[in-house]
Motif scaffolding. Sequence first.
Motif, short mmCIF file in Angstrom:
data_model
loop_
_atom_site.label_atom_id
_atom_site.label_comp_id
_atom_site.label_asym_id
_atom_site.label_seq_id
_atom_site.Cartn_x
_atom_site.Cartn_y
_atom_site.Cartn_z
N MET A 1 -49.97 -40.49 6.75
CA MET A 1 -49.80 -41.47 5.71
C MET A 1 -48.95 -42.62 6.23
SD MET A 1 -49.35 -39.42 2.19
CE MET A 1 -50.70 -40.09 1.28
N ARG A 2 -49.31 -43.81 5.83
CA ARG A 2 -48.60 -45.01 6.27
C ARG A 2 -47.55 -45.40 5.25
NH1 ARG A 2 -54.28 -47.80 7.74
NH2 ARG A 2 -54.79 -46.33 9.36
N THR A 3 -46.55 -46.10 5.72
CA THR A 3 -45.53 -46.62 4.81
C THR A 3 -45.46 -48.13 4.93
OG1 THR A 3 -43.80 -46.32 6.47
CG2 THR A 3 -44.14 -44.52 4.91
N ASP A 4 -45.05 -48.77 3.85
CA ASP A 4 -44.96 -50.22 3.79
C ASP A 4 -44.10 -50.57 2.59
OD1 ASP A 4 -45.36 -52.89 4.31
OD2 ASP A 4 -47.55 -52.77 4.29
N ILE A 5 -43.84 -51.86 2.41
CA ILE A 5 -43.15 -52.33 1.21
C ILE A 5 -44.12 -52.18 0.05
CG2 ILE A 5 -42.17 -54.34 0.06
CD1 ILE A 5 -41.37 -55.35 2.88
N ILE A 6 -43.67 -51.56 -1.02
CA ILE A 6 -44.50 -51.37 -2.19
C ILE A 6 -44.27 -52.54 -3.15
CG2 ILE A 6 -45.03 -49.84 -4.13
CD1 ILE A 6 -45.75 -48.75 -1.32
N LEU A 7 -45.35 -53.22 -3.50
CA LEU A 7 -45.27 -54.38 -4.39
C LEU A 7 -45.22 -53.93 -5.84
CD1 LEU A 7 -47.86 -56.66 -2.60
CD2 LEU A 7 -45.38 -56.69 -2.37
N GLU A 8 -44.60 -54.72 -6.69
CA GLU A 8 -44.53 -54.41 -8.12
C GLU A 8 -45.85 -54.73 -8.79
OE1 GLU A 8 -41.31 -56.68 -9.76
OE2 GLU A 8 -39.92 -55.04 -9.50
N GLY A 9 -46.13 -54.03 -9.86
CA GLY A 9 -47.30 -54.32 -10.67
C GLY A 9 -48.57 -53.69 -10.14
N THR A 10 -49.59 -53.74 -10.95
CA THR A 10 -50.87 -53.17 -10.56
C THR A 10 -51.88 -54.23 -10.17
OG1 THR A 10 -51.56 -53.15 -12.86
CG2 THR A 10 -50.57 -51.13 -12.00
N ASP A 11 -51.56 -55.49 -10.41
CA ASP A 11 -52.45 -56.58 -10.04
C ASP A 11 -52.03 -57.06 -8.65
OD1 ASP A 11 -54.03 -58.76 -9.73
OD2 ASP A 11 -53.38 -59.79 -11.55
N TYR A 12 -52.69 -56.53 -7.63
CA TYR A 12 -52.29 -56.82 -6.25
C TYR A 12 -52.32 -58.31 -5.95
CZ TYR A 12 -52.77 -51.84 -5.32
OH TYR A 12 -52.63 -50.50 -5.34
N ALA A 13 -53.23 -59.03 -6.55
CA ALA A 13 -53.38 -60.45 -6.23
C ALA A 13 -52.17 -61.26 -6.68
CB ALA A 13 -54.65 -60.99 -6.86
N THR A 14 -51.48 -60.81 -7.75
CA THR A 14 -50.33 -61.56 -8.24
C THR A 14 -49.02 -60.81 -8.05
OG1 THR A 14 -50.61 -60.68 -10.47
CG2 THR A 14 -51.72 -62.76 -9.96
N ALA A 15 -49.06 -59.65 -7.40
CA ALA A 15 -47.85 -58.86 -7.20
C ALA A 15 -46.87 -59.61 -6.32
CB ALA A 15 -48.19 -57.52 -6.56
N PRO A 24 -38.39 -51.24 -1.95
CA PRO A 24 -38.96 -49.90 -1.86
C PRO A 24 -39.95 -49.77 -0.71
CG PRO A 24 -39.98 -51.09 -3.64
CD PRO A 24 -38.92 -51.99 -3.07
N ILE A 25 -39.67 -48.86 0.18
CA ILE A 25 -40.58 -48.50 1.27
C ILE A 25 -41.11 -47.11 0.91
CG2 ILE A 25 -40.81 -48.07 3.74
CD1 ILE A 25 -39.87 -50.85 3.49
N ASP A 26 -42.41 -46.98 0.86
CA ASP A 26 -43.00 -45.71 0.46
C ASP A 26 -44.39 -45.60 1.06
OD1 ASP A 26 -43.26 -43.26 -0.77
OD2 ASP A 26 -42.83 -44.00 -2.78
N PHE A 27 -45.07 -44.51 0.75
CA PHE A 27 -46.44 -44.33 1.22
C PHE A 27 -47.30 -45.45 0.62
CE2 PHE A 27 -44.81 -39.91 1.35
CZ PHE A 27 -44.84 -39.78 2.73
N SER A 28 -48.09 -46.10 1.47
CA SER A 28 -48.79 -47.31 1.04
C SER A 28 -50.30 -47.26 1.20
CB SER A 28 -48.24 -48.50 1.83
OG SER A 28 -48.44 -48.29 3.21
#
Length: 106
Positions: A1-15, A24-28
Amino acid sequence: MRTDIILEGTDYATADFPSSNNTPIDFSDMQHIGDAFLFEKGYLKETPTFGIGIDKYLKASGNQLLYLRQSVKNELAKMGYSSDSQAYNLTNNKLTINYSKITTNV
């Protein structure tokens, strides 16, 4: 599993980056796969060939859906993922991704 900065919200285009001071760094994996479905090719300057652009397939049928299936398979492979079976469902203009059917090749 990869990790990365987790963006807020569920709309990736506007996160955006989280508003708190803790980044937050977590599984991405789910975030990366979701991005691949949402982004059109050319959306990211640093990787212009990244993306499937699911929006253009929402009312697709026939050969377009076959092209979508191949596009998903190719995009997942470029990202280091694979899927033995259909990892998504596109019904009534709604995309559902079954992340449990996608595995990491790394």
